[in-house]
Write a protein that holds these residues in place. Structure first.
Motif, mmCIF file in Angstrom:
data_model
loop_
_atom_site.group_PDB
_atom_site.id
_atom_site.type_symbol
_atom_site.label_atom_id
_atom_site.label_comp_id
_atom_site.label_asym_id
_atom_site.label_seq_id
_atom_site.Cartn_x
_atom_site.Cartn_y
_atom_site.Cartn_z
ATOM 1 N N ILE A 1 46.217 44.268 44.839
ATOM 2 C CA ILE A 1 46.174 43.634 46.069
ATOM 3 C C ILE A 1 47.281 44.374 46.759
ATOM 4 O O ILE A 1 47.316 44.781 47.971
ATOM 5 C CB ILE A 1 46.083 42.072 46.141
ATOM 6 C CG1 ILE A 1 44.548 41.731 45.957
ATOM 7 C CG2 ILE A 1 46.649 41.590 47.312
ATOM 8 C CD1 ILE A 1 43.629 41.523 46.956
ATOM 9 N N LEU A 2 48.521 44.035 46.128
ATOM 10 C CA LEU A 2 49.850 44.485 46.675
ATOM 11 C C LEU A 2 49.818 45.953 47.040
ATOM 12 O O LEU A 2 50.300 46.471 47.992
ATOM 13 C CB LEU A 2 50.955 44.352 45.764
ATOM 14 C CG LEU A 2 51.263 42.719 45.677
ATOM 15 C CD1 LEU A 2 52.432 42.519 44.798
ATOM 16 C CD2 LEU A 2 51.545 42.099 47.029
ATOM 17 N N GLY B 1 47.017 47.831 47.386
ATOM 18 C CA GLY B 1 45.917 48.205 48.075
ATOM 19 C C GLY B 1 46.134 47.693 49.584
ATOM 20 O O GLY B 1 45.919 48.494 50.700
ATOM 21 N N PHE B 2 46.857 46.635 49.714
ATOM 22 C CA PHE B 2 46.931 46.038 51.107
ATOM 23 C C PHE B 2 48.353 46.508 51.536
ATOM 24 O O PHE B 2 48.362 46.565 53.016
ATOM 25 C CB PHE B 2 47.310 44.386 51.076
ATOM 26 C CG PHE B 2 45.901 43.973 51.076
ATOM 27 C CD1 PHE B 2 44.656 44.559 50.666
ATOM 28 C CD2 PHE B 2 45.750 42.369 51.322
ATOM 29 C CE1 PHE B 2 43.333 43.907 50.612
ATOM 30 C CE2 PHE B 2 44.243 42.064 51.380
ATOM 31 C CZ PHE B 2 43.276 42.579 51.178
ATOM 32 N N LEU B 3 49.396 47.152 50.976
ATOM 33 C CA LEU B 3 50.484 47.459 51.666
ATOM 34 C C LEU B 3 50.770 48.781 51.655
ATOM 35 O O LEU B 3 51.688 49.261 52.560
ATOM 36 C CB LEU B 3 52.001 46.776 50.933
ATOM 37 C CG LEU B 3 51.912 45.241 51.050
ATOM 38 C CD1 LEU B 3 52.983 44.688 50.108
ATOM 39 C CD2 LEU B 3 52.304 44.775 52.412
#
Lengths: 292, 275
Positions: A13-14, A16-18
């Motif tokens: 997530i970190l 992929g999202f940032l």
């Protein structure tokens, strides 16, 4: 993804999202700022990639050429306009926070210019200021003030005032709404207490209202100052900076794209950037000193 | 509040009416001007037009100024950029708001510093970035420049995220939901009110922007509303009555949005600036 442990998911997530947001921020904010700094020490033309290192020559040129540094004089009009605008906005915010019939109507109407299209507004004022057929001079004639008719855009002594007024017209309502928001966050008890102590309305404003919204007033001052330093659209759309209305940003963009002196233009942009940062830093310092 | 004496009240209303007059007089004059023929415009002064059914100016400005094209292009830019904004903004806020990790503080700091750099001052270098990416003179240039979430957006989203109880995430995790599922089914929908405000503010901001399309999309085919009306003030400027019609047409979309969304706009402006 569904089979992954939460620890792995967290990493996914970190990343992929940032990744994309951070890359965008670096590409369109930091990279340009740093490459400007590098260009500012060169004689780059902006076309091709030929450039020679010239040290501080560009910076020396900015401060020695009055036609470049002197354009800040025109930015001053927008700053003074911004001060007037803040004062008027505060006045309207205070009376529109009280119990007043039709206050929502007044709020919405005074805010309206902010949502109107910026370029169209400037062109609207161009028609309004027209010396012969402009509604402003016609209006002055109708109400018997023909002596006040002016060449609003032709008179060098007036043109920058006319232009700065457009900015006041457009942004006053925005400041007003921000002030109203701040005023509404003041606890009601303060006013009750002031009332019990028998404070007049001026005293209430001076000792209750104003101290509570001081930070917002200061924030507005910063925005006014940085906004005035960056003034560009109104004088550019109205008259391409002609008739001595050029602001520092207009001369910077002209220098880069019209005269093909991207090196010098970069140095100008860095000077402006430093001024903006100094304004903000000074503000921070003042705020921190207060909190101690 | 302290009770206000009647004469002060009267004074307050008087100043408000002056304020309204200053706001509406320019709008009134383009409004009546847009329905007048050219001869009428120069003769009738501030009076109402002979007919409010004279739409010639509107037809003319729409056609000659290619306003239809302008509206179409800005709509494409708006949809893509604003959707991207919402997606990237909520994603960034989710990552920064729900997880503790080493780069968290540096990334927040990066956005804050980026906020201080005024975009207009770095155009010379941004221009070469856009050229290097091959986006110059394409719709992708403004989209790329608008799509990155700004600090204001992230701050507003973070405030909202912090007000969503973490218990929600935890109970979803007990049910076996993935972290992505939590973002999609819990966080994103609950950020709805913030999204509504931001969509409106971004839309107004992008619709209003002049220099990005002017600088990065000089092509005639890529006109947006700003550059379309700007082309009218050039050397072959049309008559003021025709321009007035154009101005009015351009005003309409945001006025409509404003009338229906006032509440969101006001709350967005206040929460954005004060905090």
């Amino acid at each position: 993804m569904f089979r992954m442990s939460y620890k792995k998911q967290r990493i996914a997530i970190l990343f992929g999202f940032l990744t994309v947001p951070v890359l965008l921020c670096l590409t369109f904010s930091f990279y340009p700022a740093f490459s400007m700094l590098a260009y500012s020490f060169t004689d780059w033309s902006g076309v091709g990639w030929d450039m020679k290192w010239v040290g501080f020559a560009n910076y020396a040129e900015i401060f020695s050429r009055p036609d470049i540094f002197g354009t800040f004089k025109n930015n001053a009009y927008y700053f003074v306009g911004g001060l007037v605008q803040t004062a008027v906005a505060l006045y309207f915010a205070v009376i529109l926070s009280g119990r007043l019939k039709g206050r929502n109507f007044f709020r919405a109407s005074l805010f309206l210019p902010y949502v109107l299209h910026g370029t169209a507004i400037v062109i609207m004022f161009r028609a309004l200021y027209h010396a012969e057929y402009g509604s402003l001079n016609l209006l002055l004639g109708e109400v018997g003030l023909a002596g006040w008719q002016r060449m609003w855009l032709g008179d060098p002594a007036l043109v920058n005032v006319s232009l700065a007024f457009i900015s006041v017209w457009k942004y006053m309502g925005l400041n007003m709404v921000i002030f109203i928001g701040a005023l509404q966050s003041i606890p009601h008890d303060y006013y009750e207490a002031a009332k019990i102590d028998g404070a007049s309305s001026w005293q209430t404003f001076r000792f209750v209202t104003f101290p509570s919204i001081r930070r917002v007033v200061e924030l507005m001052m910063i925005l006014t100052l940085t906004g005035a330093l960056e003034a560009f659209e109104i004088p550019y759309i109205m008259m391409l900076g002609a008739n001595d209305t050029s602001t520092f940003v207009i001369s910077t963009l002209d220098m880069a794209f019209k005269f093909q002196k991207a090196g010098l233009a970069s140095a100008m942009a860095i000077v402006l950037l430093i001024m903006v940062v100094l304004v903000i830093a000074a503000q921070r310092k003042l705020l921190f000193r207060e909190e101690k | 509040m302290v009770r206000t004496p009647a004469w002060i009240r009267a004074l307050q209303y008087a100043t408000l009416i002056v304020g309204l007059f200053i706001v509406f007089f320019p709008i009134y004059s383009v409004f009546v001007g847009s329905f007048k023929t050219q001869v009428e415009y120069y003769q009738s002064g501030l009076r109402l037009p002979e007919s409010f059914l004279n739409f010639d100016n509107f037809a003319k400005v729409y056609e000659v100024g290619k306003l239809g094209l302008g509206f179409k292009n800005i709509l494409i830019i708006l949809v893509v950029a604003v959707a991207g904004n919402v997606l990237l903004g909520t994603m960034t806020a989710y990552a920064l708001g729900r997880f503790e990790f080493k780069l968290r503080k540096p990334i927040m700091g990066m956005y804050l510093i980026a906020q201080i750099i005024p975009a207009i001052t770095t155009q010379v270098a941004t221009f070469s970035v856009i050229q290097a990416l091959g986006a110059y003179n394409r719709l992708s240039a403004p989209i790329l420049l608008y799509i990155g979430a700004d600090v204001l957006q992230i701050v507003i989203y973070l405030q909202y995220i912090n007000s969503i109880p973490k218990d929600l995430d935890e109970s979803a995790m007990i049910e076996g939901a993935s972290l992505f599922r939590i973002y999609r089914s819990i966080i994103f929908p609950l950020l709805g009110p913030a999204t509504a405000t931001l969509v409106i503010l971004k839309t107004i901001q992008i619709y209003n922007d002049f220099y990005t399309p002017y600088l990065y999309m000089p092509s005639q085919k890529l006109r947006v509303v700003s550059t379309a009306i700007y082309s009218f003030v050039g050397p072959n400027a049309a008559q003021i009555n025709v321009i007035s019609a154009g101005i009015l047409l351009i005003f309409i979309p945001t006025v409509v949005v404003f009338l229906f969304m006032q509440r969101y706009i006001f709350s967005g402006v206040t929460s954005g600036a004060v905090k």
